[in-house]
Motif scaffolding. Sequence first.
Motif, PDB file in Angstrom:
ATOM      1  N   GLU A  75       0.692  -1.162   0.190  1.00 38.16           N
ATOM      2  CA  GLU A  75       0.113   0.092   0.017  1.00 38.16           C
ATOM      3  C   GLU A  75       0.794   1.310  -0.017  1.00 38.16           C
ATOM      4  O   GLU A  75       0.603   2.133  -0.730  1.00 38.16           O
ATOM      5  CB  GLU A  75      -0.938   0.153   1.300  1.00 38.16           C
ATOM      6  N   ALA A  76       1.889   1.143   0.837  1.00 38.36           N
ATOM      7  CA  ALA A  76       2.680   2.480   1.021  1.00 38.36           C
ATOM      8  C   ALA A  76       3.457   2.662  -0.159  1.00 38.36           C
ATOM      9  O   ALA A  76       3.653   3.889  -0.853  1.00 38.36           O
ATOM     10  CB  ALA A  76       3.752   2.443   2.266  1.00 38.36           C
ATOM     11  N   ALA A  77       4.142   1.643  -0.846  1.00 38.10           N
ATOM     12  CA  ALA A  77       5.070   1.720  -1.937  1.00 38.10           C
ATOM     13  C   ALA A  77       3.860   2.141  -3.219  1.00 38.10           C
ATOM     14  O   ALA A  77       4.538   3.000  -4.292  1.00 38.10           O
ATOM     15  CB  ALA A  77       5.485   0.351  -2.414  1.00 38.10           C
ATOM     16  N   ALA A  78       2.813   1.619  -3.380  1.00 27.45           N
ATOM     17  CA  ALA A  78       1.793   1.923  -4.473  1.00 27.45           C
ATOM     18  C   ALA A  78       1.577   3.336  -4.300  1.00 27.45           C
ATOM     19  O   ALA A  78       1.381   4.237  -5.210  1.00 27.45           O
ATOM     20  CB  ALA A  78       0.677   1.092  -4.363  1.00 27.45           C
ATOM     21  N   ARG A  79       1.405   3.935  -3.159  1.00 27.43           N
ATOM     22  CA  ARG A  79       0.875   5.115  -2.976  1.00 27.43           C
ATOM     23  C   ARG A  79       2.170   6.286  -3.172  1.00 27.43           C
ATOM     24  O   ARG A  79       2.088   7.363  -3.940  1.00 27.43           O
ATOM     25  CB  ARG A  79       0.703   5.442  -1.466  1.00 27.43           C
ATOM     26  N   GLU A  80       3.242   5.670  -2.914  1.00 29.16           N
ATOM     27  CA  GLU A  80       4.662   6.694  -3.432  1.00 29.16           C
ATOM     28  C   GLU A  80       4.772   6.480  -5.048  1.00 29.16           C
ATOM     29  O   GLU A  80       5.145   7.532  -5.531  1.00 29.16           O
ATOM     30  CB  GLU A  80       5.762   5.766  -2.816  1.00 29.16           C
ATOM     31  N   TYR A  81       4.354   5.110  -5.633  1.00 31.17           N
ATOM     32  CA  TYR A  81       4.373   5.409  -7.100  1.00 31.17           C
ATOM     33  C   TYR A  81       3.390   6.817  -7.621  1.00 31.17           C
ATOM     34  O   TYR A  81       4.138   7.379  -8.460  1.00 31.17           O
ATOM     35  CB  TYR A  81       3.803   4.283  -7.574  1.00 31.17           C
ATOM     36  N   TRP A  82       2.302   6.586  -7.297  1.00 34.51           N
ATOM     37  CA  TRP A  82       1.449   7.448  -7.607  1.00 34.51           C
ATOM     38  C   TRP A  82       1.644   8.965  -7.363  1.00 34.51           C
ATOM     39  O   TRP A  82       1.598   9.909  -8.010  1.00 34.51           O
ATOM     40  CB  TRP A  82      -0.037   7.365  -7.300  1.00 34.51           C
ATOM     41  N   HIS A  83       2.123   9.233  -5.907  1.00 33.96           N
ATOM     42  CA  HIS A  83       2.598  10.365  -5.662  1.00 33.96           C
ATOM     43  C   HIS A  83       3.748  10.876  -6.376  1.00 33.96           C
ATOM     44  O   HIS A  83       3.826  12.179  -6.615  1.00 33.96           O
ATOM     45  CB  HIS A  83       2.971  10.462  -4.204  1.00 33.96           C
ATOM     46  N   SER A  84       4.504  10.051  -6.900  1.00 28.92           N
ATOM     47  CA  SER A  84       5.751  10.524  -7.758  1.00 28.92           C
ATOM     48  C   SER A  84       5.373  11.171  -9.038  1.00 28.92           C
ATOM     49  O   SER A  84       6.233  11.935  -9.837  1.00 28.92           O
ATOM     50  CB  SER A  84       6.914   9.569  -8.059  1.00 28.92           C
ATOM     51  N   LEU A  85       4.025  10.592  -9.532  1.00 29.05           N
ATOM     52  CA  LEU A  85       3.403  11.058 -10.693  1.00 29.05           C
ATOM     53  C   LEU A  85       2.451  12.370 -10.463  1.00 29.05           C
ATOM     54  O   LEU A  85       1.863  12.819 -11.295  1.00 29.05           O
ATOM     55  CB  LEU A  85       2.674  10.069 -11.298  1.00 29.05           C
ATOM     56  N   TYR A  86       2.361  12.960  -9.110  1.00 29.58           N
ATOM     57  CA  TYR A  86       1.457  14.050  -8.698  1.00 29.58           C
ATOM     58  C   TYR A  86       0.083  13.404  -9.005  1.00 29.58           C
ATOM     59  O   TYR A  86      -0.360  14.391  -9.315  1.00 29.58           O
ATOM     60  CB  TYR A  86       2.040  15.218  -9.483  1.00 29.58           C
ATOM     61  N   ARG A  87      -0.063  12.232  -8.632  1.00 27.17           N
ATOM     62  CA  ARG A  87      -1.551  11.851  -8.921  1.00 27.17           C
ATOM     63  C   ARG A  87      -1.945  11.169  -7.601  1.00 27.17           C
ATOM     64  O   ARG A  87      -1.182  10.513  -6.806  1.00 27.17           O
ATOM     65  CB  ARG A  87      -1.601  10.768 -10.094  1.00 27.17           C
ATOM     66  N   GLU A  88      -3.273  11.256  -7.260  1.00 22.66           N
ATOM     67  CA  GLU A  88      -3.891  10.678  -6.048  1.00 22.66           C
ATOM     68  C   GLU A  88      -3.772   9.425  -6.115  1.00 22.66           C
ATOM     69  O   GLU A  88      -4.493   8.873  -7.046  1.00 22.66           O
ATOM     70  CB  GLU A  88      -4.948  11.487  -5.546  1.00 22.66           C
ATOM     71  N   ALA A  89      -3.389   8.658  -5.228  1.00 22.48           N
ATOM     72  CA  ALA A  89      -3.508   7.165  -5.101  1.00 22.48           C
ATOM     73  C   ALA A  89      -4.974   6.576  -4.906  1.00 22.48           C
ATOM     74  O   ALA A  89      -5.623   7.309  -4.079  1.00 22.48           O
ATOM     75  CB  ALA A  89      -2.547   6.471  -4.225  1.00 22.48           C
ATOM     76  N   PRO A  90      -5.278   5.592  -5.634  1.00 17.91           N
ATOM     77  CA  PRO A  90      -6.610   5.017  -5.406  1.00 17.91           C
ATOM     78  C   PRO A  90      -6.735   4.558  -4.090  1.00 17.91           C
ATOM     79  O   PRO A  90      -5.769   4.131  -3.506  1.00 17.91           O
ATOM     80  CB  PRO A  90      -6.548   3.849  -6.470  1.00 17.91           C
TER      81      PRO A  90
END
Length: 208
Positions: A161-176
């Motif tokens: 969950e944390a790593a997926a959130r980091e992925y989306w945040h690095s794209l300046y997108r809100e994680a699902p």
Amino acid sequence: MTPDELIDWLIGLPAPMLLEAVKSAFFTFVVDFGQRVAGEGATGALWDAWLHCKDPKEFAALQQELRDLYASAWRDDVPEEDREWAESYRHACMDEVNGRRRSAVAQRAYEAYLQSSDGLFDGQPARPWPSLPYVASDPWRAFVDAVEDAPEGESELATAEAAAREYWHSLYREAPRWDSDPAKTHWLAAVRAARKALAGDVPPDTWS
């Protein structure tokens, strides 16, 4: 990765991979080094002679001298006057190898995700790793950083969950929302692949 861990990892690399990493670091560093030391003492004179040499035999001899010089950067008895450039060279090698290692683990994670998702990412057919532009591959490096930095004892699900959130945040997108994320299983597969690669520190055959 600490300097001691880097040395241990380098020793364990297959020769072609080690050669490629160090060669790349050498040419990355050598340009900056040449600009900084040209005209400064014996080292600068050696560098200048190599750059301007036109005789093949002399060029080969000077090149060997430079190789010996760079090899000496890893010794404990580097002379005082050479310590600044030696430290710079060691850092260049470490940065290059760490960057390649990070990309290699990111590739493993990405490919595990696609294997789990039947080749789809975010609902679309995904490109193979070598075809990804930097803007698309770098979030996977952020994903790997989050996996590597996960607190000891954290559950696999929490790390995913944390790593997926980091992925989306690095794209300046809100994680699902994680509890309703249909890709949860695929993120878990990516975490497992990243952890396996990090534990073995063995990059894939093709680095990028």
